[in-house]
Enzyme design. Structure first.
Site, short mmCIF file in Angstrom:
data_model
loop_
_atom_site.label_atom_id
_atom_site.label_comp_id
_atom_site.label_asym_id
_atom_site.label_seq_id
_atom_site.Cartn_x
_atom_site.Cartn_y
_atom_site.Cartn_z
N ASP A 248 1.37 -47.69 -56.47
CA ASP A 248 1.37 -48.06 -55.17
C ASP A 248 0.78 -49.29 -54.53
O ASP A 248 -0.47 -49.61 -55.10
CB ASP A 248 0.06 -46.97 -54.58
CG ASP A 248 0.11 -46.84 -53.01
OD1 ASP A 248 0.68 -47.51 -52.34
OD2 ASP A 248 -0.71 -46.04 -52.51
N HIS A 344 10.63 -44.21 -48.92
CA HIS A 344 9.47 -44.91 -48.28
C HIS A 344 9.62 -46.65 -48.77
O HIS A 344 9.09 -47.19 -47.99
CB HIS A 344 8.17 -44.36 -49.06
CG HIS A 344 7.12 -44.97 -48.44
ND1 HIS A 344 6.42 -44.82 -46.98
CD2 HIS A 344 6.06 -45.76 -49.04
CE1 HIS A 344 5.23 -45.27 -47.29
NE2 HIS A 344 5.20 -46.17 -48.11
#
Length: 436
Positions: A248, A344
């Site tokens: 991330d 995303h």
């Protein structure tokens, strides 16, 4: 949770470089060791700079009977500087976020005294010194552990202190988003404090000191606790993973980028922002709950299509390694986009949002389990930008319209705060606002 990589080291010459104690320093309180004051008096004199992994090696042997701090404990971040600490500082293992509201009757004078107290306490603790006469001794045998304390002002602060004319336009309330399920009691606030450290007790010690310093001037509105992987826990520095198991932060702006300052810091002149915000930044804070039971029902391949990156190494589904440029046009044998249109990682790219970018510096959180066993866990999303209307807002609007990840997350709290530039020697944070 935008697809951006956290900088692994501060910009060259930045005020929040990590410094190791000089050769021969001892762990405070160790038998035969030297005092904490002497330890910190020599810290940095011959110290070496630590990177994101917190690894330091090669300092000289300690004198007989002295026990040197480990590399994790010796990391030190400077309080005074052009920018506040805790923004470009490498991610720490522990974090606390806390918002305060000024007490009834407290105004500008009380706020100035509070920020002066807070700044002095932060300076002391970040140097590894006791907080003051009422120190709790929680961290007396630890080093600074890369502690940072960062302060910001919320929209409501300015009306309470009679400083409405100094309130930045960029601090106007964020728009509503369809994915919001916000708890107002855990959102916003007059004052905001971010605490980070690589040791849990050092971080808590700072949180307690800041809360005690508030005294009768301010009351805690909400408080949240977070964590990241500890420095040195992996074989080499790497992009963090979140509680979904995903790498991330692959495309985070880096201080070495030519446009980093323009995107993240408020300039000293030629801006609509008030002068007191020079060299500061705006932070958006969101408590994002991850619906882990639903997420974990997906196969790894399904999770990868939601994100647009491989789970193992963060590489784009279009091929290559983690930092390989994503090929948004690549298709499979059936003519389908390899990186789905609602992935995303595709949606959050700056080139898909008019160049909008922000520096993400989050913590994961876990607040236990609901009665039915559902984990209350997710991300304390923290992002920095020179203007939230050009950073966070356009990206979140895009996500709101069709991000595949939206089905697996819920935004439960939100805040926007103006974080002024750093304090010079002899100043406190926010002095140019409160005494200008």
């Amino acid at each position: 949770m935008a697809d951006q990589t956290l900088p692994q080291t501060p910009a060259s010459g930045a005020p929040d470089s990590r410094e190791a104690p000089a050769a021969g320093t001892a762990r405070p309180g160790a038998p035969g060791g030297i005092s904490r004051r002497k330890l910190l008096g020599t810290a940095g004199a011959t110290g070496l700079v630590l990177g994101a992994a917190g690894g330091a090696a090669g300092y000289a042997a300690a004198p007989a009977g002295a026990t040197p701090l480990t590399s994790l404990g010796e990391g030190r971040v400077m309080f005074h500087g052009k920018h506040q600490p805790g923004i470009t500082t490498p991610m720490q293992a522990r974090g606390h976020l806390v918002a305060f509201d000024l007490a009834p009757g407290a105004g500008r004078k009380e706020a100035a005294a509070l920020l002066r107290r807070w700044s002095d306490t932060a300076r002391r603790l970040m140097a590894g010194e006791p907080a003051g006469a009422g120190d709790t001794d929680v961290a007396r045998d630890a080093g600074p552990s890369s502690l940072t304390v960062t302060f910001g002002f919320g929209h409501s602060f300015f009306a309470r202190t009679g400083l409405e004319k100094q309130r930045p336009v960029a601090l106007d309330p964020l728009p509503d988003f369809s994915s919001d399920r916000l708890d107002k009691a855990r959102s916003n606030g007059d004052l905001w404090v971010q605490i980070g450290a690589d040791d849990a007790l050092v971080a808590f010690h700072a949180l307690r000191a800041i809360q005690k310093d508030a005294g009768s001037a301010a009351r805690v509105r909400w408080q949240m606790n977070g964590f990241n992987r500890s420095p040195g826990a992996t074989a080499h520095p790497m992009t963090a993973r979140n509680l979904m198991g995903q790498v991330d932060g692959t495309r985070n702006p880096k201080p070495s980028d030519t446009d980093f300052d323009r995107r993240i810091w408020v300039p000293e002149s030629g801006t609509k922002d008030p002068a007191w915000m020079a060299n500061g930044s705006y932070v958006v804070v969101r408590r994002i709950r991850m619906l882990l039971d639903d997420w974990e029902e997906l196969s790894s391949a399904e999770q990868e299509r939601v994100i647009g990156r491989r789970k193992a190494d963060g590489a784009p589904l279009s091929g290559g390694g983690e930092t390989t440029e994503m090929d948004l046009e690549k298709t499979d044998r059936d003519g389908n986009l390899v990186v789905p249109i609602n992935a995303h990682a595709r949606i959050t790219r700056p080139d898909q949002n008019g160049g909008a970018a922000m520096l993400r510096r989050p913590f994961s959180y876990h607040d236990g389990f609901d009665a039915d066993g559902v984990p209350d866990a997710g991300l304390l999303f923290i992002c920095w930008q020179a203007d939230p209307l050009r950073g966070f807002v356009p990206v979140q609007r895009k996500l709101d319209r069709g991000d595949a990840l939206s089905a697996f997350v819920r935004h439960e709290a939100s805040g926007l705060f103006a974080v002024p530039g750093g304090a010079a020697e002899g100043e406190y944070v926010g002095q140019r606002l409160l005494e200008g």
